[in-house]
Motif scaffolding. Structure first.
Motif, mmCIF file in Angstrom:
data_model
loop_
_atom_site.group_PDB
_atom_site.id
_atom_site.type_symbol
_atom_site.label_atom_id
_atom_site.label_comp_id
_atom_site.label_asym_id
_atom_site.label_seq_id
_atom_site.Cartn_x
_atom_site.Cartn_y
_atom_site.Cartn_z
ATOM 1 N N ASP A 1 41.511 10.018 22.613
ATOM 2 C CA ASP A 1 42.253 9.251 23.615
ATOM 3 C C ASP A 1 41.304 8.599 24.610
ATOM 4 O O ASP A 1 41.485 7.451 25.000
ATOM 5 C CB ASP A 1 43.217 10.173 24.377
ATOM 6 C CG ASP A 1 44.292 10.718 23.460
ATOM 7 O OD1 ASP A 1 44.602 10.026 22.460
ATOM 8 O OD2 ASP A 1 44.806 11.819 23.725
ATOM 9 N N PHE B 1 40.901 4.792 25.635
ATOM 10 C CA PHE B 1 40.974 4.237 26.992
ATOM 11 C C PHE B 1 39.744 3.393 27.297
ATOM 12 O O PHE B 1 39.820 2.338 27.912
ATOM 13 C CB PHE B 1 41.069 5.354 28.062
ATOM 14 C CG PHE B 1 42.342 6.160 27.980
ATOM 15 C CD1 PHE B 1 43.537 5.585 27.522
ATOM 16 C CD2 PHE B 1 42.363 7.500 28.378
ATOM 17 C CE1 PHE B 1 44.710 6.337 27.460
ATOM 18 C CE2 PHE B 1 43.520 8.241 28.318
ATOM 19 C CZ PHE B 1 44.691 7.667 27.850
ATOM 20 N N GLU C 1 42.079 6.156 34.643
ATOM 21 C CA GLU C 1 42.904 5.303 33.763
ATOM 22 C C GLU C 1 42.222 3.943 33.556
ATOM 23 O O GLU C 1 41.439 3.488 34.396
ATOM 24 C CB GLU C 1 44.307 5.172 34.310
ATOM 25 C CG GLU C 1 44.386 4.600 35.699
ATOM 26 C CD GLU C 1 45.832 4.394 36.077
ATOM 27 O OE1 GLU C 1 46.511 3.655 35.346
ATOM 28 O OE2 GLU C 1 46.285 4.958 37.093
ATOM 29 N N PRO C 2 42.549 3.306 32.434
ATOM 30 C CA PRO C 2 41.791 2.136 32.003
ATOM 31 C C PRO C 2 41.644 1.041 33.071
ATOM 32 O O PRO C 2 40.577 0.444 33.187
ATOM 33 C CB PRO C 2 42.607 1.614 30.810
ATOM 34 C CG PRO C 2 43.271 2.822 30.262
ATOM 35 C CD PRO C 2 43.568 3.694 31.433
ATOM 36 N N ARG D 1 46.130 14.167 32.961
ATOM 37 C CA ARG D 1 45.526 12.846 33.161
ATOM 38 C C ARG D 1 45.994 11.898 32.067
ATOM 39 O O ARG D 1 46.303 10.732 32.335
ATOM 40 C CB ARG D 1 44.004 12.999 33.121
ATOM 41 C CG ARG D 1 43.230 11.732 33.422
ATOM 42 C CD ARG D 1 41.749 12.035 33.569
ATOM 43 N NE ARG D 1 41.177 12.724 32.408
ATOM 44 C CZ ARG D 1 40.789 12.105 31.298
ATOM 45 N NH1 ARG D 1 40.899 10.796 31.176
ATOM 46 N NH2 ARG D 1 40.298 12.787 30.281
ATOM 47 N N LYS D 2 46.093 12.407 30.851
ATOM 48 C CA LYS D 2 46.504 11.543 29.731
ATOM 49 C C LYS D 2 47.978 11.185 29.825
ATOM 50 O O LYS D 2 48.368 10.047 29.558
ATOM 51 C CB LYS D 2 46.185 12.226 28.419
ATOM 52 C CG LYS D 2 44.687 12.199 28.163
ATOM 53 C CD LYS D 2 44.345 12.836 26.859
ATOM 54 C CE LYS D 2 42.834 12.951 26.731
ATOM 55 N NZ LYS D 2 42.516 13.805 25.581
ATOM 56 N N THR E 1 48.153 8.493 32.315
ATOM 57 C CA THR E 1 47.555 7.259 31.826
ATOM 58 C C THR E 1 48.451 6.559 30.816
ATOM 59 O O THR E 1 48.717 5.359 30.913
ATOM 60 C CB THR E 1 46.170 7.546 31.210
ATOM 61 O OG1 THR E 1 45.385 8.224 32.163
ATOM 62 C CG2 THR E 1 45.477 6.264 30.789
ATOM 63 N N PHE E 2 48.967 7.375 29.864
ATOM 64 C CA PHE E 2 49.831 6.751 28.846
ATOM 65 C C PHE E 2 51.131 6.259 29.444
ATOM 66 O O PHE E 2 51.654 5.213 29.059
ATOM 67 C CB PHE E 2 50.095 7.739 27.696
ATOM 68 C CG PHE E 2 48.952 7.800 26.722
ATOM 69 C CD1 PHE E 2 48.637 6.678 25.947
ATOM 70 C CD2 PHE E 2 48.183 8.939 26.567
ATOM 71 C CE1 PHE E 2 47.577 6.720 25.043
ATOM 72 C CE2 PHE E 2 47.130 8.985 25.668
ATOM 73 C CZ PHE E 2 46.822 7.876 24.907
ATOM 74 N N ASN F 1 51.480 5.080 32.443
ATOM 75 C CA ASN F 1 51.145 3.820 33.095
ATOM 76 C C ASN F 1 50.985 2.683 32.072
ATOM 77 O O ASN F 1 51.455 1.568 32.290
ATOM 78 C CB ASN F 1 49.865 3.945 33.909
ATOM 79 C CG ASN F 1 50.112 4.743 35.184
ATOM 80 O OD1 ASN F 1 51.261 4.880 35.602
ATOM 81 N ND2 ASN F 1 49.058 5.265 35.768
ATOM 82 N N LEU F 2 50.303 3.015 30.967
ATOM 83 C CA LEU F 2 50.082 2.000 29.938
ATOM 84 C C LEU F 2 51.409 1.516 29.376
ATOM 85 O O LEU F 2 51.633 0.319 29.199
ATOM 86 C CB LEU F 2 49.213 2.559 28.801
ATOM 87 C CG LEU F 2 47.729 2.758 29.120
ATOM 88 C CD1 LEU F 2 47.023 3.400 27.930
ATOM 89 C CD2 LEU F 2 47.060 1.429 29.464
#
Lengths: 148, 557
Positions: free
Chosen positions: A15, A19, A114-115, B337-338, B341-342, B344-345
């Protein structure tokens, strides 16, 4: 058009690699990204690269087989590899650990994020690579913070 | 062998004559009075026996020369009857002169007694002739004279005996020990001054020795068993015991009672000694106590090392736990965190409906909450680490940094924050930052009105500090006060709020329940105390007390 920047990413987490790629692709810069999935593979890659060494290495710390800190030490001990700029890209670590990474020659430390935010950090690093070159900042600025 | 005189042994008068002549010959030969008496008595004993049961008995006194110039007085009793067959009769003579036998020569049995003459060189042939003449011309014996003479001798001896006894008494009184003689009936027949001085008078007398009254009750039983055993075995009694003296004073004594045996091996008397060994006993007891002390000391030492070992184990286990909390917290952050993040994505990628946006916010908020919970645990576990060092720090500086961090929130809440001058102290800067930050955050967070927050400090003298519960006496403290007008809490909770995971608010209120536990731990790390006071709905007041003299850590360069 700037020269192609060769980036090597060492991270076991799929993952996180995703990212990173996402962030990098949004930058739309002239780059070439290679990835390795653990410390052993990283050392194997570098030792077999000859003169096609990466311009910058993004190194995760928590990796199986050989962790990032061990790799950093090894890289700095090999003459042909010791000049590769190493950016630590990892989750939160203890102060003691962070300090020892700085002492062992890592240039910056980027917390995984985050990206959208990561993109800005990578951009900042790549700008340095392309222009004046990467060099270790003062200890207090080791952890890279890029203003929004 | 030269015969001096012959005496026929027929009647009592002959016995007296035999005694008298034997005495005389001994005297002439220069024997001491004691030796004269011994020899003459032995001869008379056999003569008496001969007179009583013998036949044609007679005594011949001679002087015998043996070796060169060695002479002896020899008395031989001749008898037709073998006196040796009646050993009872000879027993007394034997005791005086040693073993003797009745030997038969020709018709007569002979019993021979002899006594060596010292300096026999002076006894010449002429002198011996003179002895013979003496007895030839001796006047005839008068029984009256003889009895009178004997009486005088007896009185003389009795006087000497009395003198000797007096000397013995004096001697025994001088020796520092109690002496006594008891007979087989247990009656005391003799005692010295020490004994009568020691015991109350009524207890010593001819009425007998009472073990029960003489000894300590604890010693009595074992002593009397031993004493009975000695009596039956006729052996020496030896023991230690506490004698009861006047005024019931108990004194340790060594007790020795020796059987006194007669010539017939019969025990008629027991001679006893009590020797004072009280001081030895005390020393002995003291030494024993000392041994006891040593044993206790040894136990204490082994307990201590056990404790130290346990402490070591505890430290290791504590360290492992910290390590675990650190790693667990760290690893738990990763999936969160993932998720964020996901989420948000995904949100960026698609157009969401109204409820979908709400759900996304729920996901994010939960993840955030979880994340802060974990990072608080992480902080808490990090607090245990000893690596933090005390540095001289201006607390105003720390406060300024916090105010900058909370700029947005303060603006949003329209809060007023008054900070009066804070001291410069030796503290662990990162921890104090966290402490102030947590307290300020709480004040901002738990408010219904426009927050008014006051942060102030004052020095507490030793006397003032002594009036605050939980502070160490004799130390000066710095008091730092955080006062707000927030929702406060009920008085019942003023202790409870510092316990980990203790939440007073309903779940809607943000907070992990770790913040104040963290604060308490930080203050404790600074050897201080934190207290909370509140009136529900009117505001809270947090008081931090830190010693003003925490030492700065020595920093490595």
């Amino acid at each position: 058009m700037e020269d192609t920047i060769k980036i090597l990413l060492a991270d076991d987490d799929e993952d996180d690699r995703f990212f990173f790629e996402l962030a990098l692709s949004e930058l739309k810069r002239n780059v070439k990204l290679d990835s390795v999935v653990n410390g052993e593979k990283l050392m194997h890659y570098l030792n077999g690269a000859g003169d096609k060494l990466p311009d910058v290495l993004f190194l995760d710390i928590n990796m199986p087989k050989k962790n990032g800190a061990e790799c950093l030490k090894e890289i700095k001990a090999i003459d042909s590899l010791k000049d590769i700029p190493v950016i630590i890209h990892s989750t939160a670590l203890s102060d003691l650990m962070t300090e020892s990474l700085y002492d062992n020659g890592a240039i910056y430390y980027i917390h995984k994020k985050e990206p959208k935010k990561l993109k800005k950090c990578i951009d900042h690093i790549l700008n340095l690579v392309a222009n004046e070159g990467l060099s270790q900042p003062a200890k207090n600025d080791f952890i890279l913070c890029v203003k929004e | 062998m030269i015969e001096i005189v012959k005496i026929n042994l027929d009647n009592e008068m002959d016995l007296i004559l035999a005694h008298k002549r034997t005495m005389k010959l001994c005297e002439l030969c220069g024997l001491s009075v004691a030796n004269q008496t011994t020899f003459a008595t032995a001869v008379s004993e056999i003569a008496r026996c001969a007179i009583n049961i013998g036949d044609r008995s007679h005594l011949i006194l001679s002087i015998n020369t043996f070796k060169i110039n060695k002479k002896e007085i020899v008395a031989i009793i001749y008898d037709k009857v073998n006196l040796g067959e009646n050993p009872e009769a000879l027993a007394y003579a034997k005791r005086l002169m040693g073993d003797m036998k009745s030997v038969k020569y020709n018709d007569y049995y002979e019993i021979r007694l002899s006594h060596i003459i010292n300096f026999s060189g002076t006894i010449s042939e002429t002198k011996i002739q003179g002895f013979k003449d003496y007895f030839k011309n001796e006047p005839p014996i008068s029984p009256y004279d003889e009895i009178r003479k004997k009486n005088i001798q007896l009185i003389d001896i009795s006087n000497k005996l009395m003198e000797s006894e007096k000397q013995y008494q004096m001697l025994s009184d001088t020796l520092p020990l109690m002496m006594f003689v008891i007979n087989n009936q247990g009656e005391i027949t003799y005692s010295n001054k020490w004994l009568t001085d020691f015991f109350p008078l009524q207890k010593v007398g001819s009425s007998g020795i009472s073990f029960q009254s003489m000894f300590h009750t604890d010693d009595f039983k074992s002593l009397s068993i031993k004493w009975e055993k000695s009596q039956t075995e006729r052996s020496i009694f030896r023991a230690e015991g506490r004698l009861r003296g006047r005024e019931d004073k108990y004194v340790w004594h060594l007790i020795t009672i020796v059987p006194s045996k007669s010539e017939k091996d019969v025990v008629a008397n027991w001679i006893g000694f009590f020797v004072d060994i009280h001081s030895q006993k005390l020393v002995e007891a003291a030494l024993k106590d000392n041994d006891g002390l040593k044993v206790i000391q040894e136990e204490l030492r082994s307990n201590q090392s056990l404790l130290e070992a346990k402490l070591g184990e505890l430290k290791i286990s504590n360290h492992n736990l910290e390590q675990f909390a650190f790693i667990a917290s760290h690893d738990l952050q990763e999936p969160l965190r993932k998720i964020k993040t996901f989420a948000n994505l995904l949100e960026d990628d698609i157009k969401l409906t109204e409820p979908q946006t709400r759900y996304f916010n729920k996901i994010r908020n939960s993840a955030d909450r979880m994340s802060s919970l974990i990072s608080n645990i992480l902080d808490y576990s990090r607090l245990n680490k000893q690596s933090s060092s005390f540095l001289r720090t201006d607390l105003n500086q720390i406060m300024q940094n916090i105010l900058v961090d909370y700029e947005l929130l303060i603006e949003e809440k329209n809060a007023t924050i008054k900070v009066s001058n804070l001291p410069t102290l030796n503290v662990i800067p990162s921890q104090i930052l966290q402490l102030f930050s947590n307290l300020l955050h709480n004040s901002l967070k738990f408010s219904e009105r426009i927050p008014e927050i006051e942060i102030s400090s004052q020095e507490l003298s030793v006397k003032e500090a002594s009036q605050v519960d939980g502070l160490v006496n004799g130390k000066k403290y710095i008091q730092i006060k955080f006062k707000d007008n927030g929702i406060g809490f009920s008085k019942d909770y003023s202790e409870k709020i510092f316990a980990i995971f203790q939440r007073l608010r309903e779940i809607e209120t943000p907070g992990t329940g770790i913040g104040l536990a963290l604060c308490k731990k930080i203050v404790e790390n600074h050897n201080g105390v934190i207290k909370a006071e509140s009136v529900h709905g009117r505001g809270s007041e947090f008081n931090i007390y830190i010693p003003d003299n925490n030492p700065a850590s020595i920093t490595k360069e």
